[in-house]
Design a protein around this motif. Sequence first.
Motif, short mmCIF file in Angstrom:
data_model
loop_
_atom_site.label_atom_id
_atom_site.label_comp_id
_atom_site.label_asym_id
_atom_site.label_seq_id
_atom_site.Cartn_x
_atom_site.Cartn_y
_atom_site.Cartn_z
N LEU A 281 0.83 -1.20 0.00
CA LEU A 281 0.00 0.00 0.00
C LEU A 281 0.86 1.25 0.00
N SER A 282 1.93 1.22 0.78
CA SER A 282 2.84 2.37 0.82
C SER A 282 3.43 2.64 -0.56
N SER A 283 3.82 1.57 -1.27
CA SER A 283 4.37 1.74 -2.61
C SER A 283 3.33 2.32 -3.56
N SER A 284 2.09 1.82 -3.48
CA SER A 284 1.03 2.33 -4.34
C SER A 284 0.78 3.81 -4.10
N LEU A 285 0.72 4.21 -2.84
CA LEU A 285 0.44 5.61 -2.53
C LEU A 285 1.61 6.51 -2.92
N ASP A 286 2.84 5.99 -2.82
CA ASP A 286 4.00 6.77 -3.27
C ASP A 286 3.95 6.99 -4.78
N GLN A 287 3.62 5.94 -5.52
CA GLN A 287 3.51 6.05 -6.97
C GLN A 287 2.39 7.02 -7.36
N LEU A 288 1.28 6.92 -6.67
CA LEU A 288 0.16 7.82 -6.94
C LEU A 288 0.53 9.27 -6.64
N ALA A 289 1.20 9.49 -5.52
CA ALA A 289 1.56 10.85 -5.12
C ALA A 289 2.44 11.53 -6.16
N ALA A 290 3.26 10.76 -6.84
CA ALA A 290 4.19 11.31 -7.82
C ALA A 290 3.56 11.54 -9.19
N ALA B 136 -2.91 8.83 3.76
CA ALA B 136 -2.50 8.21 5.02
C ALA B 136 -3.34 8.74 6.18
N ALA B 137 -3.67 10.03 6.14
CA ALA B 137 -4.49 10.63 7.19
C ALA B 137 -5.90 10.04 7.19
N CYS B 138 -6.44 9.76 5.99
CA CYS B 138 -7.76 9.13 5.91
C CYS B 138 -7.75 7.75 6.57
N LEU B 139 -6.70 6.97 6.30
CA LEU B 139 -6.61 5.64 6.88
C LEU B 139 -6.37 5.72 8.38
N TRP B 140 -5.59 6.70 8.80
CA TRP B 140 -5.36 6.93 10.23
C TRP B 140 -6.68 7.23 10.93
N GLN B 141 -7.49 8.11 10.36
CA GLN B 141 -8.76 8.45 10.99
C GLN B 141 -9.65 7.22 11.11
N ALA B 142 -9.69 6.40 10.06
CA ALA B 142 -10.52 5.20 10.08
C ALA B 142 -10.05 4.19 11.12
N SER B 143 -8.80 4.33 11.57
CA SER B 143 -8.20 3.38 12.52
C SER B 143 -8.25 3.88 13.96
N LEU B 144 -8.72 5.07 14.20
CA LEU B 144 -8.65 5.69 15.52
C LEU B 144 -9.28 4.88 16.66
N PRO B 145 -10.35 4.15 16.44
CA PRO B 145 -10.91 3.38 17.56
C PRO B 145 -9.97 2.33 18.13
N VAL B 146 -8.94 1.95 17.36
CA VAL B 146 -7.95 0.97 17.84
C VAL B 146 -6.59 1.66 17.86
N PRO B 147 -6.14 2.15 19.02
CA PRO B 147 -4.89 2.91 19.08
C PRO B 147 -3.70 2.21 18.45
N ASP C 297 5.23 11.04 5.36
CA ASP C 297 4.22 12.01 4.96
C ASP C 297 3.54 12.66 6.16
N LEU C 298 3.16 11.86 7.14
CA LEU C 298 2.36 12.38 8.24
C LEU C 298 3.15 13.27 9.19
N ASP C 299 4.46 13.14 9.23
CA ASP C 299 5.27 13.99 10.10
C ASP C 299 5.58 15.36 9.49
N THR C 300 5.17 15.58 8.24
CA THR C 300 5.36 16.88 7.62
C THR C 300 4.26 17.84 8.07
N ARG C 301 4.46 19.12 7.82
CA ARG C 301 3.42 20.10 8.15
C ARG C 301 2.12 19.77 7.39
N SER C 302 2.24 19.45 6.11
CA SER C 302 1.06 19.11 5.33
C SER C 302 0.37 17.87 5.89
N GLY C 303 1.15 16.86 6.27
CA GLY C 303 0.58 15.65 6.83
C GLY C 303 -0.17 15.90 8.12
N LYS C 304 0.39 16.77 8.96
CA LYS C 304 -0.30 17.11 10.21
C LYS C 304 -1.60 17.86 9.94
#
Length: 268
Positions: free
Chosen positions: A125-134, A199-210, A223-230
């Motif tokens: 999934l990480s590879s797919s999202l990296d390819q998509l982002a570019a 990644a933020a969308c998937l993070w939100q969907a996962s919030l009920p399970v820390p 990605d998520l540690d960047t200003r945009s990711g936050k």
Amino acid sequence: MIDVRHTAHDDVVERAEHALSVRLDRTSVVYGESGASEGYRTTAGTWVRLERRNRERAGGQAWIGLEESATIPGVRKPSWFQSATWDDKARGVVWRADEVQLVTAPTVSSLDTALTLPDSWWAGLSSSLDQLAAYSTTRIGMSQQHVTRRITEVFGDGADTTVDEWSTAHTDVHWDNVTTDGYLIDWEDWGRAPRGLDAACLWQASLPVPELAERVRQVFAADLDTRSGKLAMLLQAANAVRAAARLGGPTPLSGPARAAADQLLAEL
């Protein structure tokens, strides 16, 4: 607008078969949200998605999102083969039929299933999202205006909501839109968006399970540690809090989202 779950429309299904030169297995039908779409297996081993929209919405980018996604390389997604559209004056709608690769693996769907996904799944999934982002596109998945409006609506104007990095995103990566073998599905709304939005969308969907939410943060930390990711995570937290307010009570997402937002606001 007709609800395909409850309204007879055999003529529409037959026209889709004729237009695409396929035969649909009526027993395999799967209905989309709100009865706006349905999908069928074909006797050729493919899948046909049939959707209706009113005329005013039939020309937007979401209408051709699945078709346009076919040009994106390096992303694990169903291949698109062909489409047909036609005006249904009697019903006052426009129909679109798309034939795509049949993906047989189920969607992840549950958080319990997500917890069992192997490292190879996360790497894929990480590879797919990296390819998509570019990938370069003129499609707009999410605007600066939307980011600012939603965050300030829920959390006020205490943070600078200016996005400093943009990339191409699916824009709706949640556990019902990823399969257990790593396919990304539902490509209607992809386009340029804040870096880290998927990644933020998937993070939100996962919030009920820390544990699961933390796994998402670790896998997509670049990605998520960047200003945009936050900002993308703050936006998703705002969505969860806003949804709970509209329902009139807390949800499994809203409590963790509020707590995460406090930390994100402090960091931003």
